[in-house]
Design a protein around this motif. Sequence first.
Motif, PDB file in Angstrom:
ATOM      1  N   ALA A   6       0.845  -1.187   0.000  1.00  0.00           N
ATOM      2  CA  ALA A   6       0.000   0.000   0.000  1.00  0.00           C
ATOM      3  C   ALA A   6       0.877   1.233   0.000  1.00  0.00           C
ATOM      4  O   ALA A   6       1.858   1.319   0.717  1.00  0.00           O
ATOM      5  N   ARG A   7       0.516   2.201  -0.813  1.00  0.00           N
ATOM      6  CA  ARG A   7       1.258   3.445  -0.885  1.00  0.00           C
ATOM      7  C   ARG A   7       0.321   4.595  -0.614  1.00  0.00           C
ATOM      8  O   ARG A   7      -0.677   4.782  -1.297  1.00  0.00           O
ATOM      9  N   LEU A   8       0.603   5.390   0.398  1.00  0.00           N
ATOM     10  CA  LEU A   8      -0.230   6.522   0.738  1.00  0.00           C
ATOM     11  C   LEU A   8       0.639   7.742   0.961  1.00  0.00           C
ATOM     12  O   LEU A   8       1.793   7.632   1.355  1.00  0.00           O
ATOM     13  N   ARG A   9       0.064   8.895   0.715  1.00  0.00           N
ATOM     14  CA  ARG A   9       0.811  10.141   0.843  1.00  0.00           C
ATOM     15  C   ARG A   9       0.986  10.511   2.302  1.00  0.00           C
ATOM     16  O   ARG A   9       0.071  10.448   3.083  1.00  0.00           O
ATOM     17  N   LEU A  13       6.425  12.883   1.263  1.00  0.00           N
ATOM     18  CA  LEU A  13       7.107  11.648   0.903  1.00  0.00           C
ATOM     19  C   LEU A  13       6.292  10.883  -0.118  1.00  0.00           C
ATOM     20  O   LEU A  13       5.126  10.611   0.068  1.00  0.00           O
ATOM     21  N   PHE A  14       6.912  10.535  -1.232  1.00  0.00           N
ATOM     22  CA  PHE A  14       6.281   9.707  -2.235  1.00  0.00           C
ATOM     23  C   PHE A  14       7.241   8.606  -2.593  1.00  0.00           C
ATOM     24  O   PHE A  14       8.431   8.698  -2.365  1.00  0.00           O
ATOM     25  N   GLY A  15       6.757   7.567  -3.183  1.00  0.00           N
ATOM     26  CA  GLY A  15       7.699   6.547  -3.655  1.00  0.00           C
ATOM     27  C   GLY A  15       6.980   5.315  -4.105  1.00  0.00           C
ATOM     28  O   GLY A  15       5.809   5.132  -3.861  1.00  0.00           O
ATOM     29  N   GLY A  16       7.695   4.452  -4.758  1.00  0.00           N
ATOM     30  CA  GLY A  16       7.190   3.161  -5.180  1.00  0.00           C
ATOM     31  C   GLY A  16       8.202   2.109  -4.854  1.00  0.00           C
ATOM     32  O   GLY A  16       9.388   2.387  -4.765  1.00  0.00           O
ATOM     33  N   LEU A  17       7.725   0.912  -4.692  1.00  0.00           N
ATOM     34  CA  LEU A  17       8.636  -0.192  -4.416  1.00  0.00           C
ATOM     35  C   LEU A  17       9.237  -0.682  -5.721  1.00  0.00           C
ATOM     36  O   LEU A  17       8.537  -0.888  -6.703  1.00  0.00           O
ATOM     37  N   VAL A  88      12.365  -8.157  20.386  1.00  0.00           N
ATOM     38  CA  VAL A  88      10.964  -7.921  20.714  1.00  0.00           C
ATOM     39  C   VAL A  88      10.253  -7.376  19.468  1.00  0.00           C
ATOM     40  O   VAL A  88      10.815  -6.600  18.704  1.00  0.00           O
ATOM     41  N   PHE A  89       9.026  -7.827  19.264  1.00  0.00           N
ATOM     42  CA  PHE A  89       8.228  -7.416  18.110  1.00  0.00           C
ATOM     43  C   PHE A  89       7.156  -6.433  18.551  1.00  0.00           C
ATOM     44  O   PHE A  89       6.451  -6.668  19.536  1.00  0.00           O
ATOM     45  N   LYS A  90       7.015  -5.329  17.831  1.00  0.00           N
ATOM     46  CA  LYS A  90       6.030  -4.313  18.156  1.00  0.00           C
ATOM     47  C   LYS A  90       5.249  -3.921  16.903  1.00  0.00           C
ATOM     48  O   LYS A  90       5.767  -4.014  15.788  1.00  0.00           O
ATOM     49  N   LEU A  91       4.036  -3.469  17.117  1.00  0.00           N
ATOM     50  CA  LEU A  91       3.186  -2.978  16.039  1.00  0.00           C
ATOM     51  C   LEU A  91       2.990  -1.480  16.189  1.00  0.00           C
ATOM     52  O   LEU A  91       2.779  -0.982  17.302  1.00  0.00           O
ATOM     53  N   LEU A  92       3.067  -0.763  15.074  1.00  0.00           N
ATOM     54  CA  LEU A  92       2.810   0.673  15.066  1.00  0.00           C
ATOM     55  C   LEU A  92       1.742   0.938  14.014  1.00  0.00           C
ATOM     56  O   LEU A  92       2.001   0.749  12.818  1.00  0.00           O
ATOM     57  N   PRO A  93       0.550   1.365  14.430  1.00  0.00           N
ATOM     58  CA  PRO A  93      -0.527   1.617  13.464  1.00  0.00           C
ATOM     59  C   PRO A  93      -0.364   2.978  12.786  1.00  0.00           C
ATOM     60  O   PRO A  93      -0.431   4.023  13.430  1.00  0.00           O
ATOM     61  N   ALA A  94      -0.132   2.960  11.494  1.00  0.00           N
ATOM     62  CA  ALA A  94       0.073   4.208  10.748  1.00  0.00           C
ATOM     63  C   ALA A  94      -1.262   4.912  10.524  1.00  0.00           C
ATOM     64  O   ALA A  94      -2.266   4.277  10.208  1.00  0.00           O
ATOM     65  N   TRP A 177      11.568   7.752  10.232  1.00  0.00           N
ATOM     66  CA  TRP A 177      11.971   6.516   9.567  1.00  0.00           C
ATOM     67  C   TRP A 177      11.720   6.552   8.056  1.00  0.00           C
ATOM     68  O   TRP A 177      12.002   5.585   7.364  1.00  0.00           O
ATOM     69  N   GLN A 178      11.137   7.651   7.589  1.00  0.00           N
ATOM     70  CA  GLN A 178      10.897   7.840   6.151  1.00  0.00           C
ATOM     71  C   GLN A 178       9.988   6.742   5.592  1.00  0.00           C
ATOM     72  O   GLN A 178      10.234   6.171   4.523  1.00  0.00           O
ATOM     73  N   ILE A 179       8.915   6.498   6.321  1.00  0.00           N
ATOM     74  CA  ILE A 179       7.948   5.484   5.920  1.00  0.00           C
ATOM     75  C   ILE A 179       6.922   6.104   4.979  1.00  0.00           C
ATOM     76  O   ILE A 179       6.339   7.137   5.286  1.00  0.00           O
ATOM     77  N   ASP A 180       6.688   5.463   3.836  1.00  0.00           N
ATOM     78  CA  ASP A 180       5.641   5.946   2.948  1.00  0.00           C
ATOM     79  C   ASP A 180       4.753   4.821   2.433  1.00  0.00           C
ATOM     80  O   ASP A 180       3.992   4.996   1.490  1.00  0.00           O
ATOM     81  N   GLY A 181       4.828   3.663   3.045  1.00  0.00           N
ATOM     82  CA  GLY A 181       3.974   2.560   2.639  1.00  0.00           C
ATOM     83  C   GLY A 181       3.871   1.509   3.722  1.00  0.00           C
ATOM     84  O   GLY A 181       4.677   1.485   4.657  1.00  0.00           O
ATOM     85  N   THR A 182       2.875   0.660   3.603  1.00  0.00           N
ATOM     86  CA  THR A 182       2.688  -0.418   4.575  1.00  0.00           C
ATOM     87  C   THR A 182       2.442  -1.727   3.833  1.00  0.00           C
ATOM     88  O   THR A 182       1.897  -1.710   2.727  1.00  0.00           O
ATOM     89  N   PRO A 183       2.848  -2.855   4.424  1.00  0.00           N
ATOM     90  CA  PRO A 183       3.600  -2.975   5.671  1.00  0.00           C
ATOM     91  C   PRO A 183       5.080  -2.676   5.466  1.00  0.00           C
ATOM     92  O   PRO A 183       5.645  -3.010   4.430  1.00  0.00           O
ATOM     93  N   THR A 184       5.673  -2.038   6.448  1.00  0.00           N
ATOM     94  CA  THR A 184       7.107  -1.757   6.452  1.00  0.00           C
ATOM     95  C   THR A 184       7.675  -2.197   7.797  1.00  0.00           C
ATOM     96  O   THR A 184       7.008  -2.064   8.825  1.00  0.00           O
ATOM     97  N   ILE A 185       8.895  -2.711   7.776  1.00  0.00           N
ATOM     98  CA  ILE A 185       9.565  -3.143   8.993  1.00  0.00           C
ATOM     99  C   ILE A 185      10.743  -2.224   9.292  1.00  0.00           C
ATOM    100  O   ILE A 185      11.504  -1.870   8.383  1.00  0.00           O
ATOM    101  N   VAL A 186      10.889  -1.838  10.564  1.00  0.00           N
ATOM    102  CA  VAL A 186      12.056  -1.086  11.023  1.00  0.00           C
ATOM    103  C   VAL A 186      12.700  -1.890  12.150  1.00  0.00           C
ATOM    104  O   VAL A 186      12.017  -2.310  13.087  1.00  0.00           O
ATOM    105  N   VAL A 187      14.002  -2.121  12.043  1.00  0.00           N
ATOM    106  CA  VAL A 187      14.739  -2.895  13.035  1.00  0.00           C
ATOM    107  C   VAL A 187      15.654  -1.979  13.833  1.00  0.00           C
ATOM    108  O   VAL A 187      16.539  -1.325  13.270  1.00  0.00           O
ATOM    109  N   ASP A 188      15.379  -1.893  15.129  1.00  0.00           N
ATOM    110  CA  ASP A 188      16.193  -1.131  16.078  1.00  0.00           C
ATOM    111  C   ASP A 188      16.343   0.345  15.714  1.00  0.00           C
ATOM    112  O   ASP A 188      17.312   0.991  16.125  1.00  0.00           O
ATOM    113  N   GLY A 189      15.439   0.869  14.956  1.00  0.00           N
ATOM    114  CA  GLY A 189      15.534   2.260  14.530  1.00  0.00           C
ATOM    115  C   GLY A 189      16.676   2.526  13.573  1.00  0.00           C
ATOM    116  O   GLY A 189      16.973   3.684  13.266  1.00  0.00           O
TER     117      GLY A 189
END
Length: 217
Positions: A6-9, A13-17, A88-94, A177-189
Motif C-alpha cells: 500500500a502506498r499513501l501520501r 514523501l512519495f515513492g514506489g517499491l 521484541v516485536f512491536k506494532l505501530l498503526p500508521a 523513519w521515512q515510511i511511505d507505505g505499509t507494511p514496512t519493517i524497522v529494526v532497532d531504529g
Amino acid sequence: MFKRFARLRIVALFGGLLLASACTASNSEAPVPYTEGTEYVTLPTPAQRYSSDGKVEVVEIFSYGCIHCAHFAPIAEQMRKQLPAGVVFKLLPAAFNDQWVPFARAFYAAQKLGVLDQTHLALFQAKFSDHYPISTLDELADFYATKGVDRAKFLSIASSDEVTAQIKRDMAFVQKWQIDGTPTIVVDGKYRSNSVKTLDQLAALTQWLAKRELTGK
C-alpha cells in the motif's frame, strides 16, 4: 508474484517499491542474501528507537485499512514466534490519512483493554475476508462488541486525548523513519525494509536484520 505494498501520501514523501534481486558476496565470503539500498536501507543516525526496553526491536508499521497488511499479518505472527531471544516485536498503526485514523485508535483501545492478541488477526479477517463494513470508529466498536468488549468503553478509550497523543508520537516516528507505505519493517531504529518481492521475503529479511543486530554484526 506479489506486486506492491500500500502506498499513501504522508507530508511530502512519495515513492514506489522497486523489484530487485538479491546480490551475493564475492567468492571468498559467504553469500549475503540481502543488499543495502535494495531490500533494506540504513536510516540516518543516530538510531531512532521506538522504545527503550533494551532489546533489539522489530517494529511493523501497518494499518487495519491495508489489504497487504492483512495478507502479511499471519506471516508476521509466525515470524514473531520465530524471533530469537533478545528481540521484541512491536506494532505501530500508521495514520497516513483520515480514513486510517480510526484503525489506529482501535488498535490502542484494544491494547489498553487487553484484547489485542485475540482481535488482531480477527479484525483483518472480518474486514478483508468476510467483507464486513468496518471503516468508521462506530463500525469498529460494533466489531469489538462481538468479541465481548464494552462498546462505550471502547469508544471512550479510542477517542481519548491519550490515544490522540500516542498517534501523534507514532507519526513522528513514521516521518523520522521515512515510511511511505505499509507494511514496512524497522529494526532497532536503524534499518528499514525497502524493495522486496514478496511478503515471505519481508519476513525473512526481518529475521536476518534482527539476528545481525542481535549479534552486533
